[in-house]
Design an enzyme around this catalytic site. Structure first.
Site, PDB file in Angstrom:
ATOM      1  N   ARG A   1       4.139   1.335  -1.620  1.00  0.00           N
ATOM      2  CA  ARG A   1       5.171   1.382  -2.646  1.00  0.00           C
ATOM      3  C   ARG A   1       4.922   0.338  -3.725  1.00  0.00           C
ATOM      4  O   ARG A   1       4.301  -0.711  -3.477  1.00  0.00           O
ATOM      5  CB  ARG A   1       6.555   1.150  -2.042  1.00  0.00           C
ATOM      6  CG  ARG A   1       6.795  -0.268  -1.526  1.00  0.00           C
ATOM      7  CD  ARG A   1       8.118  -0.400  -0.777  1.00  0.00           C
ATOM      8  NE  ARG A   1       8.107   0.411   0.431  1.00  0.00           N
ATOM      9  CZ  ARG A   1       8.804   1.533   0.578  1.00  0.00           C
ATOM     10  NH1 ARG A   1       9.603   1.948  -0.386  1.00  0.00           N
ATOM     11  NH2 ARG A   1       8.734   2.227   1.696  1.00  0.00           N
TER      12      ARG A   1
ATOM     13  N   SER B   1       9.314   3.329   5.568  1.00  0.00           N
ATOM     14  CA  SER B   1       7.869   3.119   5.655  1.00  0.00           C
ATOM     15  C   SER B   1       7.139   4.415   5.965  1.00  0.00           C
ATOM     16  O   SER B   1       7.726   5.373   6.474  1.00  0.00           O
ATOM     17  CB  SER B   1       7.546   2.084   6.740  1.00  0.00           C
ATOM     18  OG  SER B   1       8.065   0.820   6.403  1.00  0.00           O
TER      19      SER B   1
ATOM     20  N   SER C   1      -3.115 -10.790   5.224  1.00  0.00           N
ATOM     21  CA  SER C   1      -2.124 -10.507   6.267  1.00  0.00           C
ATOM     22  C   SER C   1      -2.428  -9.210   7.011  1.00  0.00           C
ATOM     23  O   SER C   1      -2.293  -9.142   8.238  1.00  0.00           O
ATOM     24  CB  SER C   1      -0.723 -10.448   5.653  1.00  0.00           C
ATOM     25  OG  SER C   1      -0.659  -9.442   4.647  1.00  0.00           O
ATOM     26  N   MET C   2      -2.841  -8.150   6.277  1.00  0.00           N
ATOM     27  CA  MET C   2      -3.166  -6.891   6.938  1.00  0.00           C
ATOM     28  C   MET C   2      -4.400  -7.044   7.813  1.00  0.00           C
ATOM     29  O   MET C   2      -4.478  -6.488   8.918  1.00  0.00           O
ATOM     30  CB  MET C   2      -3.384  -5.788   5.905  1.00  0.00           C
ATOM     31  CG  MET C   2      -3.726  -4.439   6.495  1.00  0.00           C
ATOM     32  SD  MET C   2      -2.358  -3.680   7.399  1.00  0.00           S
ATOM     33  CE  MET C   2      -1.506  -2.851   6.061  1.00  0.00           C
ATOM     34  N   SER C   3      -5.369  -7.827   7.352  1.00  0.00           N
ATOM     35  CA  SER C   3      -6.568  -8.071   8.156  1.00  0.00           C
ATOM     36  C   SER C   3      -6.214  -8.837   9.419  1.00  0.00           C
ATOM     37  O   SER C   3      -6.755  -8.562  10.505  1.00  0.00           O
ATOM     38  CB  SER C   3      -7.593  -8.859   7.333  1.00  0.00           C
ATOM     39  OG  SER C   3      -7.995  -8.126   6.193  1.00  0.00           O
TER      40      SER C   3
ATOM     41  N   CYS D   1       0.820  -1.210   0.000  1.00  0.00           N
ATOM     42  CA  CYS D   1       0.000   0.000   0.000  1.00  0.00           C
ATOM     43  C   CYS D   1       0.855   1.261   0.000  1.00  0.00           C
ATOM     44  O   CYS D   1       0.351   2.354  -0.257  1.00  0.00           O
ATOM     45  CB  CYS D   1      -0.941   0.005   1.199  1.00  0.00           C
ATOM     46  SG  CYS D   1      -0.102  -0.120   2.798  1.00  0.00           S
TER      47      CYS D   1
ATOM     48  N   GLY E   1     -11.983  -8.457   5.082  1.00  0.00           N
ATOM     49  CA  GLY E   1     -10.823  -9.083   4.478  1.00  0.00           C
ATOM     50  C   GLY E   1     -10.238 -10.110   5.435  1.00  0.00           C
ATOM     51  O   GLY E   1     -10.537 -10.097   6.641  1.00  0.00           O
TER      52      GLY E   1
ATOM     53  N   GLU F   1       7.723   0.271  11.357  1.00  0.00           N
ATOM     54  CA  GLU F   1       6.690  -0.774  11.304  1.00  0.00           C
ATOM     55  C   GLU F   1       7.297  -2.067  10.775  1.00  0.00           C
ATOM     56  O   GLU F   1       8.165  -2.063   9.907  1.00  0.00           O
ATOM     57  CB  GLU F   1       5.500  -0.313  10.460  1.00  0.00           C
ATOM     58  CG  GLU F   1       5.816   0.042   9.013  1.00  0.00           C
ATOM     59  CD  GLU F   1       5.622  -1.124   8.065  1.00  0.00           C
ATOM     60  OE1 GLU F   1       5.068  -2.155   8.491  1.00  0.00           O
ATOM     61  OE2 GLU F   1       6.040  -1.007   6.906  1.00  0.00           O
ATOM     62  N   GLY F   2       6.848  -3.189  11.332  1.00  0.00           N
ATOM     63  CA  GLY F   2       7.469  -4.466  11.008  1.00  0.00           C
ATOM     64  C   GLY F   2       6.783  -5.247   9.911  1.00  0.00           C
ATOM     65  O   GLY F   2       7.300  -6.268   9.462  1.00  0.00           O
TER      66      GLY F   2
END
Length: 453
Positions: free
Chosen positions: A52, A109, A192-194, A50, A189, A114-115
């Site tokens: 790059r 980032s 992974s982000m969800s 989201c 969703g 952020e990991g």
């Protein structure tokens, strides 16, 4: 071949433009193969998040590589080159390596430190491996980059320098709807982000966590990890009417949450407002929801405009960020030295191989002249000649590797090739030769010989 990066990120482009360029699924695979099939490109990998879209490639020509990769980004996004080009950046060789290491450590980032980027880079590498577009060079580089990222998070407090986008979003949400603890949350969703969103909500004490996803089985699996409830995506309108906080992370290219759906959900509500956090690119939530009373929408673009771009999260954590920058500088130096030293290895092997050939020829000639030598004497003579050659070659081959690790060190390998008329590219010179033997072994009266990389 040389490493080339062409891309754009939140630092160089507005989120609205990033939304048009970002690729996923089949489109990402097609971009990967299109880059790989370009002239002058031997390997390709694309990092698309989201924040790059970057193409990493092993190229044999800089300008041709830049042109090809820029044109492909333009073609895949549908954005004219004269518009897109203003936002593209290019990194080459040493700077490309440093850029990648900065990215994996979270220094580049939107929220510093952020990991999640580690997982995204790992996924990009896995996709390129599965699609056969990443070869030895990119595999080794990205594996090293992932190790650097892990080291940065393990050895410093960079994690505290900035929360993830989810954490920042929840901080903004609490300014509007109050503490997350006890609130009803809806996650749209199941990627992974969800998963990160659901876990963050759980740690924050959300009263109920509902997962809505097109594939219900994935929603069920994610809901089970946080003690939540899974629903079909068709149930979204009803769940919106009950939720206090919504985090949407689908990025499918269509509006998952429309203004009409939100307006209907808010029509019969008597309680507080609704906070929508859209972390997807392309956006999941119709920006028109902002005109609906009691509805607040925060997306990546509004985060960027609010100052969560380059450097966000830096305040008070300069020491941690400085420590990570020192790690990156150290690891870049180590990686480049290793790469330069590796490039001289074929020349060293070719020299050892040629010397071995000369020894065998001369031993054969000697034995034909002295047919009366017994086996013990033959072995002793052979070992003595080989030992002499090993000792003569030991110092120059070890030294040329040391010198080759420095910038411009490839000239020493060139000198060896010229002096001894070597062709390290010839199959006979580098294949079928035991590498350990070719680089020298510890023998009686000699020093330990440096092995390959």
């Amino acid at each position: 071949m040389s490493l080339l990066v062409v891309g754009l990120s939140h630092r160089s482009a507005p989120v609205a433009l990033l939304e048009r360029v970002t690729v996923s699924g089949d489109a990402l695979e097609k971009l990967l193969h299109d880059v790989r099939q370009s002239d002058h490109v031997s390997e390709a990998l694309v990092v698309s998040t989201c924040n790059r879209v970057e193409i990493f490639a092993d190229v044999d020509r800089f300008h041709a590589g830049v042109t090809a990769m820029s044109d492909l980004l333009s073609a895949h996004s549908g954005i004219p080159q004269d518009e897109l080009g203003r936002h593209l950046y290019v990194h080459y060789e040493d700077r490309a390596v440093q850029h990648l290491f900065n990215v994996t450590c979270g220094l580049d980032s939107m929220v510093v430190g952020e990991g999640q980027i580690l997982g995204q880079v790992r996924s990009a590498l896995r996709l390129a491996q599965n699609q056969g577009t990443a070869g030895t060079s990119l595999n080794e580089l990205f594996q090293h980059a992932l190790r650097v990222g892990k080291r940065a998070h393990a050895d410093t407090d960079i994690d505290r320098a900035g929360a993830s986008l989810v954490g920042v979003g929840l901080t903004l949400a609490e300014q509007v709807i109050g503490p997350v603890a006890g609130k009803r949350a809806l996650v749209v969703g199941a990627g992974s982000m969800s998963a990160l969103s659901a876990a963050t909500l759980s740690r924050a004490g959300a009263g109920e966590i509902v997962i809505a996803n097109r594939t219900h089985a994935r929603a069920v699996r994610l809901a089970e990890t946080v003690g939540g409830r899974a629903v079909e995506l068709a149930d979204l309108p009803a769940e919106l009417a009950k939720a206090d906080l919504v985090i949407s992370c689908v990025g499918a290219g269509t509006r998952v949450i429309t203004a009409e759906t939100v307006a209907d959900a808010m029509r019969d509500r008597e309680d507080g407002g609704l906070f929508l956090l859209d972390l997807a690119l392309p956006h999941d939530v119709d920006p028109a929801v902002r005109v609906i009373p009691k509805v607040t929408l925060v997306d990546l673009e509004s985060m960027q405009q609010a100052g969560l771009g380059a450097g966000a999260g830096d305040g008070g954590h300069a020491e941690a960020i400085g420590a990570v920058k020192a790690i990156v500088a150290e690891e870049v130096t180590a990686y480049l030295e290793s790469e330069r030293a590796a490039k001289v290895t074929p020349t060293v092997i070719a020299l050892r191989s040629k010397a071995a050939g000369v020894v065998e020829a001369e031993i054969g000639r000697l034995m034909s002249r002295l047919p009366g030598l017994d086996t013990r004497m033959r072995d002793e003579v052979t070992q003595t000649v080989r030992r002499v050659v090993d000792k003569l070659l030991h110092e120059p081959t070890v030294r040329v590797k040391q010198l080759a690790a420095a910038p411009g060190g490839d000239h020493y390998a060139e000198a060896l090739r010229e002096l001894f008329d070597l062709d390290p590219k010839a199959p006979a010179a580098v294949s079928g030769v035991d590498v350990t033997a070719a680089e020298g072994t510890q023998d009686e009266g000699t020093e330990d010989t440096e092995a390959g990389r």
